[in-house]
Design an enzyme around this catalytic site. Structure first.
Site, mmCIF file in Angstrom:
data_model
loop_
_atom_site.group_PDB
_atom_site.id
_atom_site.type_symbol
_atom_site.label_atom_id
_atom_site.label_comp_id
_atom_site.label_asym_id
_atom_site.label_seq_id
_atom_site.Cartn_x
_atom_site.Cartn_y
_atom_site.Cartn_z
ATOM 1 C CD GLU A 162 47.331 45.882 45.506
ATOM 2 O OE1 GLU A 162 48.402 45.251 45.137
ATOM 3 O OE2 GLU A 162 46.516 45.973 44.818
ATOM 4 C CD GLU A 279 41.302 48.952 43.646
ATOM 5 O OE1 GLU A 279 41.594 47.993 43.313
ATOM 6 O OE2 GLU A 279 42.430 49.569 43.868
HETATM 7 O O1 G3I Z 1 47.396 50.853 27.835
HETATM 8 C C1 G3I Z 1 48.292 50.068 27.435
HETATM 9 C C2 G3I Z 1 48.270 49.901 26.062
HETATM 10 O O2 G3I Z 1 48.649 50.876 25.170
HETATM 11 C C3 G3I Z 1 48.782 48.413 25.482
HETATM 12 O O3 G3I Z 1 48.680 48.315 24.091
HETATM 13 C C4 G3I Z 1 48.288 47.225 26.356
HETATM 14 C C5 G3I Z 1 49.061 45.964 26.004
HETATM 15 O O4 G3I Z 1 50.089 45.742 26.943
HETATM 16 O O5 G3I Z 1 48.510 47.360 27.859
HETATM 17 C C6 G3I Z 1 47.846 48.726 28.165
HETATM 18 O O6 G3I Z 1 48.043 49.014 29.635
HETATM 19 C C7 G3I Z 1 47.262 48.202 30.372
HETATM 20 C C8 G3I Z 1 46.409 49.035 31.342
HETATM 21 O O7 G3I Z 1 45.916 47.923 32.405
HETATM 22 C C9 G3I Z 1 45.158 49.509 30.714
HETATM 23 O O8 G3I Z 1 44.325 48.493 29.948
HETATM 24 C C10 G3I Z 1 48.437 47.273 31.372
HETATM 25 O O9 G3I Z 1 49.301 46.615 30.307
HETATM 26 C C11 G3I Z 1 47.708 46.687 32.331
HETATM 27 O O10 G3I Z 1 48.766 46.045 33.222
HETATM 28 C C12 G3I Z 1 46.863 47.476 33.130
HETATM 29 O O11 G3I Z 1 46.209 46.638 34.178
HETATM 30 C C13 G3I Z 1 45.547 47.160 35.175
HETATM 31 C C14 G3I Z 1 46.357 46.850 36.522
HETATM 32 O O12 G3I Z 1 45.573 47.154 37.680
HETATM 33 C C15 G3I Z 1 47.720 47.086 36.627
HETATM 34 O O13 G3I Z 1 47.731 48.420 36.905
HETATM 35 C C16 G3I Z 1 44.037 46.990 35.131
HETATM 36 O O14 G3I Z 1 43.500 47.612 34.013
HETATM 37 C C17 G3I Z 1 43.572 47.556 36.572
HETATM 38 O O15 G3I Z 1 42.166 47.177 36.547
HETATM 39 C C18 G3I Z 1 44.169 46.940 37.672
HETATM 40 O O16 G3I Z 1 43.591 47.669 38.835
HETATM 41 C C19 G3I Z 1 44.222 47.410 40.015
HETATM 42 C C20 G3I Z 1 44.424 48.625 40.950
HETATM 43 O O17 G3I Z 1 44.940 49.523 40.194
HETATM 44 C C21 G3I Z 1 45.062 48.090 42.475
HETATM 45 N N1 G3I Z 1 43.929 46.935 43.002
HETATM 46 C C22 G3I Z 1 44.069 45.833 42.140
HETATM 47 C C23 G3I Z 1 43.077 46.305 40.679
HETATM 48 C C24 G3I Z 1 43.037 44.997 39.941
HETATM 49 O O18 G3I Z 1 44.149 44.437 39.673
#
Ligand code: G3I
Length: 376
Positions: A162, A279
């Site tokens: 990005e 994605e």
């Molecule tokens: O694993 C922790 C958990 O231990 C904790 O209790 C919980 C509560 O905060 O958070 C968990 O981590 C989360 C993780 O997803 C796993 O579920 C993070 O907070 C959360 O921010 C993270 O979100 C991911 C996001 O990217 C940010 O990294 C999404 O799953 C994921 O689908 C999303 O994917 C992105 C791509 O990487 C880039 N392009 C956009 C796409 C969609 O947003």
């Protein structure tokens, strides 16, 4: 035109883990997106979290049957691997590698450098106005450690994610990320050169969203900015091999994937770059209608997008951002206001193929029985 709704006894057939059949039972054959894509020399796969595959045997069977390429949805991001300064946790990423190896799937690494998914210690370090040398060391050390650990086991990497954000009003259209603020545009060269040195076997990609729709002016402008950037990077001799187009599509927007998208992909390919759809999903957060109507509309969007994209030979892989609605981050990130479960992915919560799965198969060239075709 009636909605696609498998006859009850066919749904039972379809739901069998690993025995997903299409067409009438007498001529049934497995709906297998992994093999359908491979037949055309391409890869189909999905983003996964290790725990959902390890903890759900039926889902593991679906992933094994359908995916020739796996992407760690979160396990290889900076905040997962380096939760504290000097502390490294490779266990989740190692488990994704193990799952892929167990099913003979390739791995697309995601992502080495991004302005999101930064652990708090890194955000603080970058906010503390560090010297460029300090920031270069942070980035280089991380890339060497991560890409070096998986050297030879990663088919392709999203090296930087990005990068383009025209609303940040830079003449070059680059996002004013903490990395850019600290190092200037050369942070891109540093990231790619370090990744190449750490793993000469991996295809190195730049990844971005907002490149998909012909009828969206900001996306048309972003495509032009991306092309100029890719040309500059290639002309500067950067070791960049691919563009990852994320493919987050919108269910409440008519498909508009025509000559603009095809021309963009053709120009990217003309630079000698591979293209990955990295994605893919259809966001149904704002979609109206019954489940059957939403599924049929989503399938049409999947098919129109992939027919346009797969017309470009340089497109080598298609990855769904999750495989089944049973496990999708859109449940939390894009929940529906009516409280209904979201349905962005090709397989439903019971792991049965939805019309979108047939749409993906058709776009890869699978000739579907009339029964599946009726939802076209
Ligand atoms: O694993 C922790 C958990 O231990 C904790 O209790 C919980 C509560 O905060 O958070 C968990 O981590 C989360 C993780 O997803 C796993 O579920 C993070 O907070 C959360 O921010 C993270 O979100 C991911 C996001 O990217 C940010 O990294 C999404 O799953 C994921 O689908 C999303 O994917 C992105 C791509 O990487 C880039 N392009 C956009 C796409 C969609 O947003």
């Amino acid at each position: 035109m009636t909605a696609f709704s498998p006859h009850p006894d066919r749904r039972a057939l379809l739901a069998g883990a690993g025995a997903l059949l299409v067409g009438r039972p007498a001529q049934a054959r497995p709906l297998n997106l992994r093999h359908i894509a491979a037949r055309g020399g391409r890869l189909y796969g999905a983003a996964i979290e290790p725990q959902t595959v390890e903890g759900d045997p039926a889902f593991r069977a679906l992933v094994q049957a359908q995916c020739g390429l796996l992407t760690p949805e979160n396990a290889m991001k900076w905040n997962a691997i380096a939760p504290a300064s000097g502390v490294f946790d490779f266990a989740p990423a190692d488990r994704v590698i193990a799952i892929a190896q167990a099913q003979g799937a390739a791995v697309h690494g995601h992502c080495l450098v991004w302005h999101e998914a930064m652990p708090p210690w890194l955000e603080a370090a970058l906010r503390s106005n560090p010297s460029p040398d300090a920031v270069r060391s942070l980035m280089v050390d991380h890339i060497r450690r991560v890409a070096g650990r998986y050297r030879g086991r990663i088919r392709s990497w999203d090296v930087v994610n990005e990068v383009v954000e025209r609303n940040d009003l830079r003449p070059d259209g680059l996002r004013r990320s903490p990395w850019l603020q600290a190092l200037g545009p050369d942070y891109l060269a540093l990231a790619f050169q370090t990744a190449r040195a750490a793993d000469p076997h991996a295809r190195l990609a730049l990844a971005d969203y907002g490149l998909e729709y012909d009828d969206e002016p900001w996306m048309r402008e972003k495509r032009a900015t991306m092309l100029h950037l890719l040309r500059r990077l290639k002309a500067a001799g950067l070791p960049i091999d691919a563009l990852s187009i994320q493919g987050h599509l919108l269910g409440d927007r008519p498909p508009a994937f025509g000559s603009g998208l095809r021309d963009f992909l053709r120009q990217v390919a003309a630079l000698g770059l591979e293209i990955h759809v990295s994605e893919l999903d259809v966001n149904d957060q704002k979609m109206a209608g019954s489940v059957a109507e939403r599924d049929r509309t989503s399938a049409l969007i999947y098919r129109r997008f992939l027919e346009a994209v797969l017309a470009e030979p340089a497109v080598r892989s298609v990855t769904s951002w999750g495989l089944s609605d049973r496990y999708t981050s859109k449940t939390t990130m894009f929940a529906r206001t009516d409280g209904a479960p979201v349905r962005p992915l090709p397989f439903d919560r019971d792991l049965a193929p939805k019309p979108s799965a047939f749409a993906i198969a058709a776009a890869f060239g699978e000739v579907l029985r009339p029964l599946e075709d009726e939802w076209r």
